[in-house]
Design a protein around this motif. Sequence first.
Motif, PDB file in Angstrom:
ATOM      1  N   LYS A   1       0.831  -1.206   0.000  1.00 33.51           N
ATOM      2  CA  LYS A   1       0.000   0.000   0.000  1.00 33.51           C
ATOM      3  C   LYS A   1       0.863   1.253   0.000  1.00 33.51           C
ATOM      4  CE  LYS A   1      -3.802  -2.003   2.598  1.00 33.51           C
ATOM      5  NZ  LYS A   1      -4.563  -1.958   3.845  1.00 33.51           N
ATOM      6  N   ILE A   2       1.969   1.222   0.715  1.00 30.13           N
ATOM      7  CA  ILE A   2       2.830   2.409   0.731  1.00 30.13           C
ATOM      8  C   ILE A   2       3.929   2.317  -0.314  1.00 30.13           C
ATOM      9  CG2 ILE A   2       2.319   2.995   3.127  1.00 30.13           C
ATOM     10  CD1 ILE A   2       5.015   1.870   3.924  1.00 30.13           C
ATOM     11  N   GLN A   3       4.267   1.130  -0.743  1.00 27.83           N
ATOM     12  CA  GLN A   3       5.319   0.968  -1.741  1.00 27.83           C
ATOM     13  C   GLN A   3       4.856   1.336  -3.141  1.00 27.83           C
ATOM     14  OE1 GLN A   3       6.334  -3.141  -1.052  1.00 27.83           O
ATOM     15  NE2 GLN A   3       8.019  -2.604   0.309  1.00 27.83           N
ATOM     16  N   SER A   4       3.555   1.257  -3.410  1.00 32.53           N
ATOM     17  CA  SER A   4       3.053   1.525  -4.757  1.00 32.53           C
ATOM     18  C   SER A   4       2.764   3.006  -4.993  1.00 32.53           C
ATOM     19  CB  SER A   4       1.792   0.713  -5.017  1.00 32.53           C
ATOM     20  OG  SER A   4       0.770   1.106  -4.121  1.00 32.53           O
ATOM     21  N   GLY A   5       2.835   3.830  -3.936  1.00 31.17           N
ATOM     22  CA  GLY A   5       2.573   5.259  -4.081  1.00 31.17           C
ATOM     23  C   GLY A   5       3.839   6.072  -3.966  1.00 31.17           C
ATOM     24  N   TYR A   6       3.659   7.377  -3.931  1.00 28.05           N
ATOM     25  CA  TYR A   6       4.765   8.306  -3.747  1.00 28.05           C
ATOM     26  C   TYR A   6       4.806   8.686  -2.270  1.00 28.05           C
ATOM     27  CZ  TYR A   6       4.620   8.931  -8.795  1.00 28.05           C
ATOM     28  OH  TYR A   6       4.639   8.737 -10.150  1.00 28.05           O
ATOM     29  N   ILE A   7       5.879   8.358  -1.595  1.00 30.08           N
ATOM     30  CA  ILE A   7       5.980   8.709  -0.182  1.00 30.08           C
ATOM     31  C   ILE A   7       6.270  10.197  -0.093  1.00 30.08           C
ATOM     32  CG2 ILE A   7       7.264   8.384   1.955  1.00 30.08           C
ATOM     33  CD1 ILE A   7       7.536   5.438   1.188  1.00 30.08           C
TER      34      ILE A   7
ATOM     35  N   GLU B   1      -1.048   9.211  -4.211  1.00 33.25           N
ATOM     36  CA  GLU B   1      -1.317   8.219  -5.252  1.00 33.25           C
ATOM     37  C   GLU B   1      -0.910   8.692  -6.637  1.00 33.25           C
ATOM     38  OE1 GLU B   1      -5.069   6.334  -5.439  1.00 33.25           O
ATOM     39  OE2 GLU B   1      -4.585   5.055  -3.760  1.00 33.25           O
ATOM     40  N   GLY B   2      -0.294   9.853  -6.740  1.00 31.46           N
ATOM     41  CA  GLY B   2       0.157  10.342  -8.033  1.00 31.46           C
ATOM     42  C   GLY B   2       0.746  11.724  -7.905  1.00 31.46           C
ATOM     43  N   ASN B   3       1.165  12.275  -9.029  1.00 31.32           N
ATOM     44  CA  ASN B   3       1.681  13.640  -9.065  1.00 31.32           C
ATOM     45  C   ASN B   3       0.575  14.574  -9.508  1.00 31.32           C
ATOM     46  OD1 ASN B   3       4.358  13.214  -8.303  1.00 31.32           O
ATOM     47  ND2 ASN B   3       4.922  12.558 -10.358  1.00 31.32           N
TER      48      ASN B   3
ATOM     49  N   PRO C   1      -5.447  11.653  -4.432  1.00 32.00           N
ATOM     50  CA  PRO C   1      -5.709  11.071  -3.113  1.00 32.00           C
ATOM     51  C   PRO C   1      -4.421  10.942  -2.302  1.00 32.00           C
ATOM     52  CG  PRO C   1      -6.767   9.794  -4.844  1.00 32.00           C
ATOM     53  CD  PRO C   1      -5.866  10.777  -5.517  1.00 32.00           C
ATOM     54  N   MET C   2      -4.535  11.293  -1.018  1.00 30.88           N
ATOM     55  CA  MET C   2      -3.417  11.158  -0.092  1.00 30.88           C
ATOM     56  C   MET C   2      -3.885  10.361   1.117  1.00 30.88           C
ATOM     57  SD  MET C   2      -1.555  14.862  -0.351  1.00 30.88           S
ATOM     58  CE  MET C   2      -0.094  14.286   0.471  1.00 30.88           C
ATOM     59  N   PHE C   3      -2.958   9.596   1.669  1.00 31.52           N
ATOM     60  CA  PHE C   3      -3.271   8.742   2.802  1.00 31.52           C
ATOM     61  C   PHE C   3      -2.201   8.909   3.866  1.00 31.52           C
ATOM     62  CE2 PHE C   3      -4.694   6.738  -1.093  1.00 31.52           C
ATOM     63  CZ  PHE C   3      -6.031   6.503  -0.822  1.00 31.52           C
ATOM     64  N   GLN C   4      -2.610   8.847   5.114  1.00 27.84           N
ATOM     65  CA  GLN C   4      -1.638   8.814   6.201  1.00 27.84           C
ATOM     66  C   GLN C   4      -1.787   7.470   6.908  1.00 27.84           C
ATOM     67  OE1 GLN C   4      -1.974  11.356   9.754  1.00 27.84           O
ATOM     68  NE2 GLN C   4       0.167  11.890   9.377  1.00 27.84           N
ATOM     69  N   TYR C   5      -0.655   6.807   7.078  1.00 27.81           N
ATOM     70  CA  TYR C   5      -0.600   5.505   7.729  1.00 27.81           C
ATOM     71  C   TYR C   5       0.283   5.575   8.954  1.00 27.81           C
ATOM     72  CZ  TYR C   5      -2.197   3.607   3.235  1.00 27.81           C
ATOM     73  OH  TYR C   5      -2.894   3.338   2.084  1.00 27.81           O
ATOM     74  N   ARG C   6       0.025   4.710   9.917  1.00 28.98           N
ATOM     75  CA  ARG C   6       0.938   4.490  11.028  1.00 28.98           C
ATOM     76  C   ARG C   6       1.644   3.169  10.755  1.00 28.98           C
ATOM     77  NH1 ARG C   6      -2.216   4.778  15.206  1.00 28.98           N
ATOM     78  NH2 ARG C   6      -1.596   6.887  15.734  1.00 28.98           N
TER      79      ARG C   6
ATOM     80  N   LYS D   1      -7.651  14.765  -0.248  1.00 26.81           N
ATOM     81  CA  LYS D   1      -7.142  15.124  -1.579  1.00 26.81           C
ATOM     82  C   LYS D   1      -6.105  16.229  -1.415  1.00 26.81           C
ATOM     83  CE  LYS D   1     -10.160  13.014  -4.421  1.00 26.81           C
ATOM     84  NZ  LYS D   1      -9.965  12.326  -5.632  1.00 26.81           N
ATOM     85  N   SER D   2      -5.023  16.126  -2.167  1.00 26.12           N
ATOM     86  CA  SER D   2      -3.982  17.156  -2.085  1.00 26.12           C
ATOM     87  C   SER D   2      -4.520  18.456  -2.653  1.00 26.12           C
ATOM     88  CB  SER D   2      -2.734  16.723  -2.840  1.00 26.12           C
ATOM     89  OG  SER D   2      -2.974  16.714  -4.225  1.00 26.12           O
TER      90      SER D   2
END
Length: 62
Positions: A4-10, A29-31, A36-41, A59-60
């Motif tokens: 989930k975090i490896q497939s996006g842009y950190i 999830e893109g440039n 869409p942006m996500f925050q994970y612990r 959303k950014s």
Amino acid sequence: MLPKIQSGYIDKIDKDPRNKTAFLVTVREGNGSYVPMFQYRLNLSTPSKPALTKLRTWKSGR
């Protein structure tokens, strides 16, 4: 789980102020604008089994 975090842009990684063994990871999830942006612990208390929990989504505004 970690794909989930490896497939996006950190976008950002911070230490979790509430947990010494965890990090807060912000993923895009893109440039561009309004992606869409996500925050994970990411909890590394057991390094052989890292735990990833989604905290929020937005959303950014770039």
